[in-house]
Write a protein that holds these residues in place. Structure first.
Motif: not given
Length: 189
Positions: A60, A63-64, A174, A178
């Motif tokens: 995460a 991905a963020s 994610a 974000r």
């Protein structure tokens, strides 16, 4: 070290990790201090935050956009260079967060408040809505930005990244991370 080569703790090491603590990864004036509920036995046995292969924290983070590449748990020290840190509400390791008492979580909130007052991160991200609701006496809280501050820092609640948390799939996790990354990038004290 390739993922396939990563060392796995033995059964004896897992049993010995009960109540073990992980050191905080913390420094003054961090952009975000991530606060897990408590270390699992796997992480405590290896001495690394979020070390269990099924835990989605590191994925995460990447991905963020918090990290440029997927970090391994043993590379967690690189977070400090990015203005990010790690701690836990309850320091002792357990097989599951369900082993923690309400009193431990509330005491953990008080310890976290003292850490935040000392190190002054701009944001604190609690990883786990259930732990947050209990520790902060906010039974109706929802994930995301919280209206109150913790020792002067802004407060955000993220889903628990444990692989056991099926209610938040990797894409949703994610996206939650974000949202925090974007908020923490545009705000100052």
């Amino acid at each position: 070290m390739a993922v396939a080569e990563r060392r796995r703790p033995t059964k004896a090491e897992l049993q010995a990790a009960v109540h073990r603590r992980l050191p905080d990864l913390i420094a003054p004036n961090l952009r975000v201090l991530f606060c897990g509920t408590n270390p699992g036995l796997y992480s405590a046995a290896l001495g690394q935050h979020f070390a269990r292969p099924g835990n989605r924290f590191w994925k995460a983070m990447h991905a963020s956009g918090f990290t440029r590449r997927l970090l391994l748990p043993e590379e967690s020290g690189e977070l400090l260079e990015l203005g990010l840190g790690l701690t836990d509400l309850v320091a002792r390791a357990s097989a599951g967060a369900d082993e923690l008492t309400r009193e431990e979580l509330v005491a953990g909130r008080r310890r976290l408040q003292r850490k935040v007052a000392r190190y002054q991160p701009r944001w604190v991200a609690i990883l786990g809505i259930s732990a947050y609701r209990i520790a902060f006496a906010k039974p109706a809280a929802t994930p995301g930005h919280q209206p109150e501050l913790i020792s002067g820092a802004r407060l955000w609640v993220l889903p628990n990244p444990s692989g056991l948390n099926a209610s938040h799939q990797p894409d949703a996790l994610a996206e939650a991370f974000r949202s925090l990354r974007l908020a923490s990038a545009v705000t100052s004290r």
